[in-house]
Every structure is written in C-alpha cells, then in structure tokens.
Design an enzyme around this catalytic site. Structure first.
Site: not given
Ligand code: XBP
Ligand code: MG
Length: 249
Positions: A11, A13
């Site tokens: 993953d 973020d």
């Molecule tokens: C977590 C998220 C992402 C970011 C925002 O992503 O929910 O949407 O918070 O990104 P991950 P965008 O699956 O990597 O944990 O604004 O580009 O949508």
């Molecule tokens: Mg994440």
C-alpha cells in the site's frame, strides 16, 4: 500445502510513507486557494480517512456539510486537481520520507527475486513522486502498480488487488500485502490476500482482525519496531515468508 511467497504488494499512503498529513495540508491549501473557508483539522481528517480516495473523501464531506451545494462534481474535480499539484510539490521537497524498514525490505525482496507491486487508492503521479524522491527516478520500474485511475471502485473494494492478480498471473495465495488501515486490510482480504498491517498515528488502535501481524512499522536495526514475538526488532524477508507460510488460503 501453502504456496511459497512470490509477490509482495505494498500500500502507499500510511504504509510506504506517512503521507496523510501532507495530503491534509494540501487539501487545506487548495480550499483556501479556491476561496473556501473550510479547514480539515487532524481529528476530522482521521474520521474522513475512512473514505478511500481524496475526491471521494471531499465529496462525502461536502455532501454532509453542504447538502444544498450544486454541481459538486465540478468543484470536487477542480479542488482535487489543485490539491494533487500541491501534494506532489510537497513530496518533491523530500518532506515525506519512507517509513522505517520500507527501503530495506524493498531491497531485500528484490534481491530475493520476489515480485513487488503497489495497490493504492491514490493517483499514479503521487506514487511516482514519492518513490522517485525517496528511491530514485527509476524506482517505480521495480513495481507493478495498480493506482486509483485503473479501477472502478476504491478500497475497501478489492478492485486494485484483483487488478494486480489478473495482471501478475500469480495466485492470491502466493501474495502478501502490507497495509496500514482498516479499509486497506478489508480490500486485500476481500481479494483473499494475506496481509500484514503497519499502523501509524492515523490508524493506531483500529480493529485489524484478520491481519497476519500488526506492527507499528517494519523496523530497522537502528529503529526497532514494537510487537515482534521473536524480539528481533525488525521485519525481514525471512519473517515475511514465515508469516505468509502460516496464512490460511
Ligand atoms: C489512501 C487514500 C488516498 C489519499 C488521498 O490511499 O485514501 O486516497 O488519502 O489520495 P492508500 P488522492 O490506498 O495508498 O492507503 O487524493 O490522490 O485520492
Ligand atoms: Mg494506506
């Protein structure tokens, strides 16, 4: 007899890096630039993180707080595009480093011949900016990437993981995901992929039932993690293989 580990799926973020505060700041800057007096503080943002995807998060919040608002889609698109530019500018300064152990485990997995992939609800440009700044401009080439733009439904739906399985032609039972959130864990598990969770301040204390292991981070020799039964202080490919071997397909 379980499948050997062939693919490690990251993953982005909260797992590769603690990006969420940078996302939050970029949202707040984009709100101000659009002339809106909106502000997402940390406690509100923690709640909003239950909605995967920045556009979806903003649309959800606007629907709750401004139910009479017209033409939300256009406004959401414009603000989110500005937020994405601001977020990437922030990444390019190097303000968001990889989490402990991430660069080491990526290198170890590569050396061990394990395929590596990325499953994220964020946008591809954000992944390129993060990995490019942290690991060099060619680093993204070491991963098969499933990002927001490639699938219809974001986490907790399994779409990014199912897209990867189809693309990789590797069975779910031969994969291991690393996630940081309840929606990420739900997404990977819905694709029948065994999952290790590394929490962060946004997700610590959440219910990660169904995870193979829950840690504060992957750890490094000079930055040990908590909660490893063998007391070693960091996760390596051998430990990921051992956890994966214990998973029920
Ligand atoms: C977590 C998220 C992402 C970011 C925002 O992503 O929910 O949407 O918070 O990104 P991950 P965008 O699956 O990597 O944990 O604004 O580009 O949508
Ligand atoms: Mg994440």
């Amino acid at each position: 007899m379980s499948e050997p580990l062939r693919c490690l799926i990251w993953d982005v973020d909260g797992t590769l890096a603690d990006t969420e505060d940078a996302h939050r700041h970029a949202f707040n800057e984009a709100f101000a630039a659009a002339g809106a007096d909106w502000h997402w503080d940390r406690s509100l943002y923690r709640q909003l993180l239950k909605i995967g995807g920045g556009k979806e998060r903003l649309r959800h919040w606007l629907a709750e707080t401004h139910p009479q608002g017209a033409n939300l889609d256009d406004m959401v698109r414009r603000i989110h595009a500005d937020k994405t530019t601001r977020f990437q500018t922030r990444l390019e300064t190097g303000a968001v480093p990889l989490r402990p152990g991430v660069a080491r485990v990526i290198a170890e997995a590569r050396a061990a011949g394990i395929v590596q992939a990325i499953a994220t609800t964020t946008h591809r440009g954000n992944v390129d900016a993060l990995l490019g700044r942290a690991l060099g401009p060619d680093a993204v080439n070491g991963f098969i990437i499933a990002a927001a733009d490639q699938v219809a439904r974001k986490k907790p739906a399994p779409d990014v993981y199912l897209w990867l399985l189809e693309r990789l032609k590797i069975p779910a039972a031969a994969c291991l995901a690393i996630e940081d959130s309840v929606i990420g864990l739900a997404s990977a598990r819905a694709a029948e992929i065994a999952t290790v969770v590394t929490v962060n301040p946004w997700t610590e204390g959440d219910d990660f039932t169904g995870a193979l292991a829950v840690l504060d981070h992957l750890g490094d020799p000079d930055h040990p993690c908590r909660a490893l039964a063998d007391g070693s202080g960091w996760v390596d490919v051998g430990l990921l293989r051992a956890w994966h071997g214990r998973s029920v397909p």
